[in-house]
Enzyme design. Structure first.
Site, mmCIF file in Angstrom:
data_model
loop_
_atom_site.group_PDB
_atom_site.id
_atom_site.type_symbol
_atom_site.label_atom_id
_atom_site.label_comp_id
_atom_site.label_asym_id
_atom_site.label_seq_id
_atom_site.Cartn_x
_atom_site.Cartn_y
_atom_site.Cartn_z
ATOM 1 N N LEU A 19 0.815 -1.211 0.000
ATOM 2 C CA LEU A 19 0.000 0.000 0.000
ATOM 3 C C LEU A 19 0.849 1.263 0.000
ATOM 4 O O LEU A 19 0.553 2.222 -0.716
ATOM 5 C CB LEU A 19 -0.925 0.001 1.221
ATOM 6 C CG LEU A 19 -2.173 -0.872 1.141
ATOM 7 C CD1 LEU A 19 -2.811 -1.003 2.528
ATOM 8 C CD2 LEU A 19 -3.177 -0.287 0.157
ATOM 9 N N TYR A 171 -2.329 -6.616 16.919
ATOM 10 C CA TYR A 171 -2.597 -5.770 15.745
ATOM 11 C C TYR A 171 -3.936 -5.049 15.876
ATOM 12 O O TYR A 171 -4.043 -3.847 15.601
ATOM 13 C CB TYR A 171 -2.573 -6.660 14.500
ATOM 14 C CG TYR A 171 -2.853 -5.969 13.193
ATOM 15 C CD1 TYR A 171 -1.916 -5.123 12.610
ATOM 16 C CD2 TYR A 171 -4.053 -6.203 12.522
ATOM 17 C CE1 TYR A 171 -2.175 -4.520 11.385
ATOM 18 C CE2 TYR A 171 -4.305 -5.607 11.296
ATOM 19 C CZ TYR A 171 -3.372 -4.764 10.732
ATOM 20 O OH TYR A 171 -3.628 -4.160 9.530
ATOM 21 N N LYS A 175 -4.446 -1.008 15.990
ATOM 22 C CA LYS A 175 -5.240 -0.331 14.961
ATOM 23 C C LYS A 175 -6.451 0.385 15.566
ATOM 24 O O LYS A 175 -6.879 1.423 15.066
ATOM 25 C CB LYS A 175 -5.684 -1.338 13.900
ATOM 26 C CG LYS A 175 -4.553 -1.815 13.002
ATOM 27 C CD LYS A 175 -3.869 -0.670 12.287
ATOM 28 C CE LYS A 175 -2.924 -1.140 11.206
ATOM 29 N NZ LYS A 175 -2.200 -0.014 10.555
#
Length: 303
Positions: A19, A171, A175
């Site tokens: 990305l 994670y 996030k």
């Protein structure tokens, strides 16, 4: 025709692959000068080298754009300060920061080691906070000097941060923290000309192509590649441009050709007794309220 980022300077972290690389190339295609940051580590955060960042910067220059590589660790004060300094020293300004760097160390919670928790929270959450802090300090100084910037920060959260994800407790927590950081920074920094938004992308990257192999598979030749990271970048470029004036404190989910405005926690069914509940009363009331509450979306990977 000039691109929508003509004359602007953009930093993209974790831009050596996936990305981040797609974002860096897309910003350059719209006229931005790009600082390409990447520590060059593996999927688990081990190893490292400036090769990936320099390769992307060279790709931008070969296409006629302007780019410089930065290989510092943005989850350290020195690395984050150096990152912002590279933009200012090289191009004399900074307009957009895209926080994208990260890696995975997936484990079920009972098997998750403390160092695996710390490493993932560090790169994702601290790796957002420190570049944001140093960029915001520069823009605040500009604003106080009477030069109000059209500054933009685009953070990267995940469906795992929005809904949770089995096997990704570290994670998901990091996030979710980025969502809170986005909301607070948008509120605190708006008076200095700084807009802060977050995206929750779904795309084929090193972090997803193995975990979600079936979903992330490339299509047959000639078909629309719904999971290509390049599908996410147009929204990021627009959010990072002056054209996004007035859009701040928002979270957008983006996948393939779809963009969704995500709406966070809002009050649902409620009941006020006007006095203290007993435990039994509280339990009875909760069960009644849950019968009229919306059913939550399933956690990613639930089984």
């Amino acid at each position: 025709m000039a691109g929508i980022c003509e004359g602007r300077v953009t930093i993209v972290t974790g831009a050596g692959r996936g990305l981040g690389r797609a974002h860096a190339l897309a910003f350059a295609a719209e006229g931005a000068r790009v600082v390409v940051n990447d520590l060059g580590v593996g999927l688990d955060g081990e190893g490292g080298g400036e090769g990936p960042a320099e390769q992307v910067a060279a790709e931008i220059r070969a296409a006629g754009g302007e780019a410089v590589a930065h290989g510092g660790d943005i989850a350290t004060t020195q690395g984050a300060a150096s990152l912002i300094g590279t933009a200012l020293d090289t191009y004399g300004r900074l307009d957009t920061l895209v926080n994208n760097a990260g890696f995975l160390r997936d484990r079920m919670l009972v098997n998750l080691a403390e160092d695996e928790w710390d490493a993932v929270v560090r790169v994702h959450l601290k790796g957002h906070f420190l570049p944001l802090k140093h960029a915001a300090a520069h823009w605040r100084a500009e604003a106080k000097a009477g030069r109000i910037p059209q500054a933009r920060i685009v953070n990267t959260t995940s469906g795992a941060g929005l809904l949770g994800s089995v096997g990704q407790g570290n994670y998901s927590a990091a996030k979710a923290g980025i969502l809170g950081l986005t909301l607070v920074s948008a509120a605190e920094l708006g008076g200095y000309g700084i807009q802060v938004n977050a995206i929750a992308p779904a795309a084929r990257t090193r972090m997803t192509e193995e975990t979600f192999a079936d979903t992330m598979a490339a299509p047959e030749a000639g078909g629309f590649d719904a999971m290509a990271p390049e599908n996410v970048s147009p929204l990021v470029v627009w959010l990072g441009s002056a054209a996004s004036e007035g859009v701040t404190g928002r979270v957008f989910e983006t996948e393939a050709g779809r963009i969704t405005v995500m709406e966070g926690w809002r009050p649902g069914p409620t009941r006020d007794k006007g006095a203290r509940w007993t435990p039994t009363e509280a339990g009875t009331t909760i069960r009644q309220l849950l019968t009229v509450a919306e059913t939550p979306q399933p956690v990613y990977g639930a089984r």
